[in-house]
Design an enzyme around this catalytic site. Structure first.
Site, PDB file in Angstrom:
ATOM      1  N   HIS A  17       0.805  -1.097  -0.246  1.00 48.19           N
ATOM      2  CA  HIS A  17      -0.186   0.171   0.045  1.00 48.19           C
ATOM      3  C   HIS A  17       0.875   1.308   0.110  1.00 48.19           C
ATOM      4  O   HIS A  17       1.913   1.137   0.599  1.00 48.19           O
ATOM      5  CB  HIS A  17      -0.733   0.019   1.121  1.00 48.19           C
ATOM      6  CG  HIS A  17      -0.354   0.163   2.561  1.00 48.19           C
ATOM      7  ND1 HIS A  17      -0.201   1.452   3.081  1.00 48.19           N
ATOM      8  CD2 HIS A  17      -0.088  -0.890   3.633  1.00 48.19           C
ATOM      9  CE1 HIS A  17       0.126   1.174   4.299  1.00 48.19           C
ATOM     10  NE2 HIS A  17       0.323  -0.019   4.547  1.00 48.19           N
ATOM     11  N   ASP A  77       6.023   2.518   6.768  1.00 51.70           N
ATOM     12  CA  ASP A  77       4.532   1.766   6.556  1.00 51.70           C
ATOM     13  C   ASP A  77       3.921   2.489   5.565  1.00 51.70           C
ATOM     14  O   ASP A  77       3.327   3.568   5.712  1.00 51.70           O
ATOM     15  CB  ASP A  77       3.965   1.956   8.143  1.00 51.70           C
ATOM     16  CG  ASP A  77       2.446   1.270   8.075  1.00 51.70           C
ATOM     17  OD1 ASP A  77       2.186   0.545   6.901  1.00 51.70           O
ATOM     18  OD2 ASP A  77       1.884   1.362   8.801  1.00 51.70           O
ATOM     19  N   GLU A 127      -5.167   1.796   2.416  1.00 52.83           N
ATOM     20  CA  GLU A 127      -4.964   0.658   3.288  1.00 52.83           C
ATOM     21  C   GLU A 127      -5.341   1.179   4.722  1.00 52.83           C
ATOM     22  O   GLU A 127      -5.928   0.444   5.568  1.00 52.83           O
ATOM     23  CB  GLU A 127      -3.793  -0.029   3.257  1.00 52.83           C
ATOM     24  CG  GLU A 127      -3.583  -1.261   4.051  1.00 52.83           C
ATOM     25  CD  GLU A 127      -3.286  -1.156   5.440  1.00 52.83           C
ATOM     26  OE1 GLU A 127      -3.204  -2.151   6.388  1.00 52.83           O
ATOM     27  OE2 GLU A 127      -2.504  -0.105   5.886  1.00 52.83           O
ATOM     28  N   GLU A 128      -4.834   2.261   5.278  1.00 51.40           N
ATOM     29  CA  GLU A 128      -4.884   2.898   6.548  1.00 51.40           C
ATOM     30  C   GLU A 128      -6.493   3.121   7.028  1.00 51.40           C
ATOM     31  O   GLU A 128      -6.337   3.311   8.203  1.00 51.40           O
ATOM     32  CB  GLU A 128      -3.905   4.090   6.898  1.00 51.40           C
ATOM     33  CG  GLU A 128      -2.380   3.702   6.282  1.00 51.40           C
ATOM     34  CD  GLU A 128      -1.740   2.694   7.361  1.00 51.40           C
ATOM     35  OE1 GLU A 128      -2.598   2.284   8.577  1.00 51.40           O
ATOM     36  OE2 GLU A 128      -0.501   2.333   7.219  1.00 51.40           O
ATOM     37  N   HIS A 133       3.388   4.400  12.490  1.00 50.89           N
ATOM     38  CA  HIS A 133       2.159   5.430  12.869  1.00 50.89           C
ATOM     39  C   HIS A 133       2.713   6.593  13.341  1.00 50.89           C
ATOM     40  O   HIS A 133       1.947   7.340  14.249  1.00 50.89           O
ATOM     41  CB  HIS A 133       0.889   4.749  13.183  1.00 50.89           C
ATOM     42  CG  HIS A 133       0.324   3.912  12.255  1.00 50.89           C
ATOM     43  ND1 HIS A 133      -1.144   3.596  12.294  1.00 50.89           N
ATOM     44  CD2 HIS A 133       0.687   3.124  11.283  1.00 50.89           C
ATOM     45  CE1 HIS A 133      -1.463   2.690  11.766  1.00 50.89           C
ATOM     46  NE2 HIS A 133      -0.316   2.460  10.724  1.00 50.89           N
TER      47      HIS A 133
END
Length: 343
Positions: A65, A175, A203-204, A314
């Site tokens: 992603h 990420d 995706e998140e 994150h």
């Protein structure tokens, strides 16, 4: 053509909060050049058809992603300060005091909160709430702020790239830009079997991109390239560490969204051992990724998860091992080229 490390550095410098992944997609599409036939679907996924030397034993989809967590502007105060909401899972503790870039022009800003001198006793000991934070772009009024930004603008953490020690690397948005870099390398190399690469969006915020792409491609099997949380920190002993930096790629058996088929997962770990690579599994059922929607899209697919362990996911400063990333790339390449041994 950039090196693997160069790809990671370039990708982590690009803004790509969920729903606004264009800069990342444009960079990837330009960089991979003629590595395959590229299309962009209605959601913004970049889909690349990679040819192999031999007919593939199954229709394989490999995903990574493009999006990252961040923020979205929701209100402009009379004094020019900006209120915002989280896009994806961002805790207020990691947001306060961080440098950010706002909107299409990447306007520099800072996430601020009430100074400690003005906080009540309870506020000094409790974690801040998102509603207590604001973004300061230096505007002196609402009108001045409205001339520079607009509601709905995305906000991303400022770049924080730096090598650490002999093997570690710190950067924002690892990420999942490291997964994107791995997938780019797979496309640029010669492959035994062809596959469909998908650089996915959102995706998140619910894996919408992967769900749409899997419904279109209808894969028999899928390899999800990701990052996962390493909590190898003081006080987190044994199972609490989940996984550890420097111990190799993480092969998924189960997370909060997916129960992975056991035999392919074990064969993937065994393939790593054959290559002389250490692999690890998570010591707790934690996290989740696009496997949960790919597994159940269309007629269903055999899913495998392969992740780079990272600390402080994150946040503005995510940390990974370069060796773990390189070994994840080696194992992913072997998984594509020896797909029939995994299924």
């Amino acid at each position: 053509m950039l090196t693997f490390d160069g790809k990671i550095r370039a990708l982590t410098a690009l803004p790509g909060v969920s729903g606004r992944e264009e800069a990342v997609r444009d960079f990837i599409q330009k960089e991979i050049g003629g590595c395959g036939r590229c299309t962009v679907d209605a959601l913004g996924n970049l889909i690349v058809e990679k040819e192999g030397r031999l007919p593939a034993p199954a229709r394989l989809m490999v995903t990574a992603h493009m999006d990252e967590v961040g923020f979205l502007l929701t209100h402009i105060e009379e004094n020019g300060l900006l209120r915002f909401a989280a896009v994806g899972g961002v805790s207020p503790e990691v947001a306060a005091g961080k440098r950010v870039f706002v909107g299409e022009k990447g306007l520099p800003g800072l996430i601020g909160l009430k100074a400690v001198h003005q906080q009540k006793a309870a506020e000094r000991t409790a974690p801040p709430e998102l509603d207590s934070l604001y973004i300061d772009i230096g505007a002196r009024s609402r009108e001045e702020a409205e001339a520079a930004v607009a509601l709905g603008d995305r906000v991303n953490f400022a770049q924080n790239y730096a090598p650490m020690g002999t093997d570690l690397l710190r950067a924002r948005a690892l990420d999942n830009r490291v997964g994107c870099a791995i997938l780019m390398e797979l496309l640029e190399g010669e492959r035994r079997y062809g596959f469909t690469a998908v650089f996915t969006v959102q995706e998140e915020t619910g894996c919408q991109g992967a769900k749409a792409a899997a419904g279109r491609i209808r894969p028999d099997a899928a390899l999800i390239l990701e990052t996962t949380t390493a909590s190898d920190l003081p006080g987190n002993d044994g199972a609490e560490a989940v996984c550890r930096l420097g111990r190799g790629p993480v092969v998924s058996y189960m997370d909060r969204g997916t129960v992975y088929p056991l035999d392919p997962a074990r064969r993937l770990a065994g393939l790593g051992k054959e290559l002389g690579l250490a692999t690890q599994m998570k010591s707790r059922v934690a996290g989740g990724n696009e496997a949960r929607v790919v597994q159940t899209a269309a007629a269903g697919a055999v899913v495998m998860g392969l992740s780079v362990p990272c600390r402080y996911l994150h946040s503005q400063a995510v940390v990974m091992s370069r060796r773990d990333a390189a070994d994840t790339l080696r194992l992913a390449a072997a998984a594509v080229d020896r797909l029939e041994e995994l299924l």
